[in-house]
Design a protein around this motif. Structure first.
Motif, PDB file in Angstrom:
ATOM      1  N   LEU A 191     110.650  65.186  67.446  1.00 18.21           N
ATOM      2  CA  LEU A 191     109.769  65.374  68.601  1.00 18.21           C
ATOM      3  C   LEU A 191     109.327  66.824  68.818  1.00 18.21           C
ATOM      4  O   LEU A 191     108.247  67.059  69.366  1.00 18.21           O
ATOM      5  CB  LEU A 191     110.463  64.870  69.874  1.00 18.21           C
ATOM      6  N   LYS A 192     110.137  67.771  68.384  1.00 17.41           N
ATOM      7  CA  LYS A 192     109.785  69.168  68.615  1.00 17.41           C
ATOM      8  C   LYS A 192     108.468  69.524  67.927  1.00 17.41           C
ATOM      9  O   LYS A 192     108.237  69.175  66.771  1.00 17.41           O
ATOM     10  CB  LYS A 192     110.897  70.081  68.095  1.00 17.41           C
ATOM     11  N   GLY A 193     107.605  70.192  68.663  1.00 21.76           N
ATOM     12  CA  GLY A 193     106.345  70.653  68.106  1.00 21.76           C
ATOM     13  C   GLY A 193     105.273  69.595  67.974  1.00 21.76           C
ATOM     14  O   GLY A 193     104.217  69.846  67.378  1.00 21.76           O
ATOM     15  N   LYS A 194     105.518  68.414  68.556  1.00 18.40           N
ATOM     16  CA  LYS A 194     104.553  67.320  68.430  1.00 18.40           C
ATOM     17  C   LYS A 194     103.713  67.139  69.696  1.00 18.40           C
ATOM     18  O   LYS A 194     103.047  66.129  69.849  1.00 18.40           O
ATOM     19  CB  LYS A 194     105.285  66.006  68.113  1.00 18.40           C
ATOM     20  N   ASN A 195     103.746  68.085  70.599  1.00 22.66           N
ATOM     21  CA  ASN A 195     102.946  68.015  71.819  1.00 22.66           C
ATOM     22  C   ASN A 195     103.228  66.747  72.630  1.00 22.66           C
ATOM     23  O   ASN A 195     102.304  66.055  73.077  1.00 22.66           O
ATOM     24  CB  ASN A 195     101.449  68.114  71.501  1.00 22.66           C
ATOM     25  N   ILE A 196     104.508  66.445  72.796  1.00 18.25           N
ATOM     26  CA  ILE A 196     104.913  65.319  73.632  1.00 18.25           C
ATOM     27  C   ILE A 196     104.801  65.752  75.088  1.00 18.25           C
ATOM     28  O   ILE A 196     105.325  66.799  75.481  1.00 18.25           O
ATOM     29  CB  ILE A 196     106.357  64.877  73.310  1.00 18.25           C
ATOM     30  N   ASN A 197     104.141  64.956  75.896  1.00 13.73           N
ATOM     31  CA  ASN A 197     103.924  65.317  77.308  1.00 13.73           C
ATOM     32  C   ASN A 197     105.003  64.774  78.233  1.00 13.73           C
ATOM     33  O   ASN A 197     105.212  65.310  79.328  1.00 13.73           O
ATOM     34  CB  ASN A 197     102.559  64.826  77.764  1.00 13.73           C
ATOM     35  N   ALA A 198     105.678  63.700  77.817  1.00 13.38           N
ATOM     36  CA  ALA A 198     106.758  63.148  78.630  1.00 13.38           C
ATOM     37  C   ALA A 198     107.705  62.354  77.748  1.00 13.38           C
ATOM     38  O   ALA A 198     107.277  61.660  76.816  1.00 13.38           O
ATOM     39  CB  ALA A 198     106.215  62.264  79.749  1.00 13.38           C
ATOM     40  N   LEU A 199     108.998  62.482  78.043  1.00  8.47           N
ATOM     41  CA  LEU A 199     110.050  61.698  77.404  1.00  8.47           C
ATOM     42  C   LEU A 199     110.805  60.985  78.522  1.00  8.47           C
ATOM     43  O   LEU A 199     111.386  61.630  79.397  1.00  8.47           O
ATOM     44  CB  LEU A 199     110.986  62.613  76.611  1.00  8.47           C
ATOM     45  N   LEU A 200     110.762  59.651  78.496  1.00  8.86           N
ATOM     46  CA  LEU A 200     111.328  58.842  79.576  1.00  8.86           C
ATOM     47  C   LEU A 200     112.493  58.022  79.045  1.00  8.86           C
ATOM     48  O   LEU A 200     112.410  57.440  77.956  1.00  8.86           O
ATOM     49  CB  LEU A 200     110.254  57.910  80.160  1.00  8.86           C
ATOM     50  N   PRO A 232     121.776  56.732  91.933  1.00 10.11           N
ATOM     51  CA  PRO A 232     120.403  57.091  92.291  1.00 10.11           C
ATOM     52  C   PRO A 232     119.409  56.462  91.331  1.00 10.11           C
ATOM     53  O   PRO A 232     119.749  56.178  90.180  1.00 10.11           O
ATOM     54  CB  PRO A 232     120.382  58.618  92.169  1.00 10.11           C
ATOM     55  N   GLY A 233     118.205  56.245  91.803  1.00 12.21           N
ATOM     56  CA  GLY A 233     117.174  55.667  90.955  1.00 12.21           C
ATOM     57  C   GLY A 233     115.798  55.970  91.481  1.00 12.21           C
ATOM     58  O   GLY A 233     115.188  55.146  92.171  1.00 12.21           O
ATOM     59  N   PRO A 234     115.269  57.145  91.184  1.00 13.80           N
ATOM     60  CA  PRO A 234     113.914  57.465  91.649  1.00 13.80           C
ATOM     61  C   PRO A 234     112.874  56.570  90.994  1.00 13.80           C
ATOM     62  O   PRO A 234     112.996  56.217  89.822  1.00 13.80           O
ATOM     63  CB  PRO A 234     113.739  58.926  91.211  1.00 13.80           C
ATOM     64  N   HIS A 235     111.878  56.191  91.764  1.00 12.60           N
ATOM     65  CA  HIS A 235     110.756  55.408  91.236  1.00 12.60           C
ATOM     66  C   HIS A 235     109.624  56.406  90.999  1.00 12.60           C
ATOM     67  O   HIS A 235     108.676  56.488  91.752  1.00 12.60           O
ATOM     68  CB  HIS A 235     110.350  54.323  92.236  1.00 12.60           C
ATOM     69  N   ARG A 236     109.768  57.163  89.919  1.00 11.69           N
ATOM     70  CA  ARG A 236     108.938  58.351  89.731  1.00 11.69           C
ATOM     71  C   ARG A 236     107.496  57.995  89.402  1.00 11.69           C
ATOM     72  O   ARG A 236     107.225  57.162  88.531  1.00 11.69           O
ATOM     73  CB  ARG A 236     109.536  59.227  88.640  1.00 11.69           C
ATOM     74  N   VAL A 237     106.577  58.641  90.105  1.00 14.71           N
ATOM     75  CA  VAL A 237     105.142  58.498  89.857  1.00 14.71           C
ATOM     76  C   VAL A 237     104.677  59.773  89.161  1.00 14.71           C
ATOM     77  O   VAL A 237     104.847  60.880  89.685  1.00 14.71           O
ATOM     78  CB  VAL A 237     104.365  58.279  91.166  1.00 14.71           C
ATOM     79  N   ILE A 238     104.105  59.613  87.974  1.00 15.53           N
ATOM     80  CA  ILE A 238     103.798  60.731  87.085  1.00 15.53           C
ATOM     81  C   ILE A 238     102.295  60.789  86.830  1.00 15.53           C
ATOM     82  O   ILE A 238     101.686  59.801  86.414  1.00 15.53           O
ATOM     83  CB  ILE A 238     104.540  60.567  85.739  1.00 15.53           C
ATOM     84  N   ASP A 239     101.731  61.958  87.051  1.00 12.70           N
ATOM     85  CA  ASP A 239     100.322  62.213  86.734  1.00 12.70           C
ATOM     86  C   ASP A 239     100.291  63.282  85.651  1.00 12.70           C
ATOM     87  O   ASP A 239     100.534  64.464  85.917  1.00 12.70           O
ATOM     88  CB  ASP A 239      99.569  62.679  87.983  1.00 12.70           C
ATOM     89  N   LEU A 240      99.992  62.885  84.424  1.00 17.74           N
ATOM     90  CA  LEU A 240     100.056  63.796  83.290  1.00 17.74           C
ATOM     91  C   LEU A 240      98.990  64.880  83.330  1.00 17.74           C
ATOM     92  O   LEU A 240      99.063  65.848  82.574  1.00 17.74           O
ATOM     93  CB  LEU A 240      99.945  63.008  81.976  1.00 17.74           C
ATOM     94  N   ARG A 242      98.495  66.756  85.917  1.00 16.68           N
ATOM     95  CA  ARG A 242      98.901  67.760  86.902  1.00 16.68           C
ATOM     96  C   ARG A 242     100.228  68.396  86.502  1.00 16.68           C
ATOM     97  O   ARG A 242     100.912  67.932  85.584  1.00 16.68           O
ATOM     98  CB  ARG A 242      99.014  67.117  88.288  1.00 16.68           C
ATOM     99  N   ASP A 243     100.602  69.439  87.191  1.00 17.30           N
ATOM    100  CA  ASP A 243     101.861  70.127  86.971  1.00 17.30           C
ATOM    101  C   ASP A 243     103.020  69.156  87.229  1.00 17.30           C
ATOM    102  O   ASP A 243     102.990  68.392  88.209  1.00 17.30           O
ATOM    103  CB  ASP A 243     101.960  71.326  87.928  1.00 17.30           C
ATOM    104  N   PRO A 244     104.054  69.147  86.366  1.00 18.75           N
ATOM    105  CA  PRO A 244     105.197  68.244  86.570  1.00 18.75           C
ATOM    106  C   PRO A 244     105.847  68.373  87.944  1.00 18.75           C
ATOM    107  O   PRO A 244     106.440  67.408  88.447  1.00 18.75           O
ATOM    108  CB  PRO A 244     106.171  68.651  85.460  1.00 18.75           C
TER     109      PRO A 244
END
Length: 253
Positions: A191-200, A232-240, A242-244
């Motif tokens: 994954l390194k250097g592959k421009n991954i925007n999110a790892l879930l 805990p269990g956040p129901h995270r809403v992600i907008d790629l 915008r800033d994390p």
């Protein structure tokens, strides 16, 4: 570009977790319109015990409600989806695919390109169902899946997407005894250097994030979205786009 709602470790079939997942789905449908702007990513352990026949159909009914409302839904298996959680069986691999994908000829890495975002799902149970290592709750992607992942990330199709999201069940950064991802180091090299925007991911239930690891700005542990055993269990809403730091907990309970 689609926003992401990240859920993990619903554990439907355990005490009130199914009812909580039903309520989460109800609230997502009520609050997030237009639904076509979102993709819901569930990073494994949809059920608490795959050996209980009622659990697959139960959680599938919740996901079908999201799909019927217009949401894209992506899922990946966890250790509980292939057995009891500590004892896995190959018998559930095709059953999971048939139930949640509608076909058995699915292979991992699983690529879905939605609104110019490449979503790549990994099966972290792929090499954990042999007779000699199907006990406990560890994960292993295996050399074949890792090799295919590298080829996929280097393909014109994926490189041409504006964003790239990788999702799997087992936590790659904080291994617990007999719960870790065995080939986490090898995954990092791919994954390194592959421009991954999110790892879930999920599995540990702690909801500890590791943003910046492997050069990935978003590394999110989904915890247990139904708060199994009080976790805990956040129901995270992600907008790629915008800033994390602007990602937030949707609190769909």
């Amino acid at each position: 570009m689609k926003k992401i709602i990240h859920l993990s470790d619903a554990h439907a079939g355990y005490q009130v977790c199914g009812a909580r997942m039903d309520q989460i789905v109800t609230n997502i449908i009520f609050r997030k319109e237009p639904a076509s702007d979102y993709v819901v990513v569930v990073t494994g352990d949809l059920v608490n015990d795959a050996t209980e026949e009622r659990n697959y159909p139960e959680v599938k009914s919740y996901l079908d409600r999201l799909t019927s409302a217009g949401f894209e839904v992506l899922v990946i298996p966890g250790n509980h989806d292939y057995g009891t959680g500590t004892l896995g069986s190959k018998a559930y691999v095709d059953l999971f695919k048939q139930t949640f994908f509608g076909r058995q000829d699915i292979s991992y890495p699983k690529l879905d390109i939605l609104a110019d975002v490449a979503f790549i799902g990994l099966d972290s149970m792929a090499e954990e169902l042999h007779w000699y290592d199907r006990l406990f709750a560890e994960g292993e992607l295996g050399s074949r899946q890792l090799s295919d992942l590298e080829k996929m990330l280097n393909s014109k199709k994926v490189k041409g997407c504006k964003k790239r999201v990788v999702y799997l069940h087992h936590h790659p950064f904080e291994p617990l005894p007999l719960h870790g991802l065995k080939d986490s180091t090898e995954l990092g090299k791919v994954l390194k250097g592959k421009n991954i925007n999110a790892l879930l991911y999920g599995h540990n239930h702690f909801a500890h994030n590791s943003n910046g690891k492997w050069g990935i700005p978003r590394c999110y542990d989904g915890g247990s979205c139904t708060h199994k055993l009080g976790y805990p269990g956040p129901h995270r809403v992600i907008d790629l786009t915008r800033d994390p730091r602007l990602d937030y907990d949707g609190c769909f309970d």
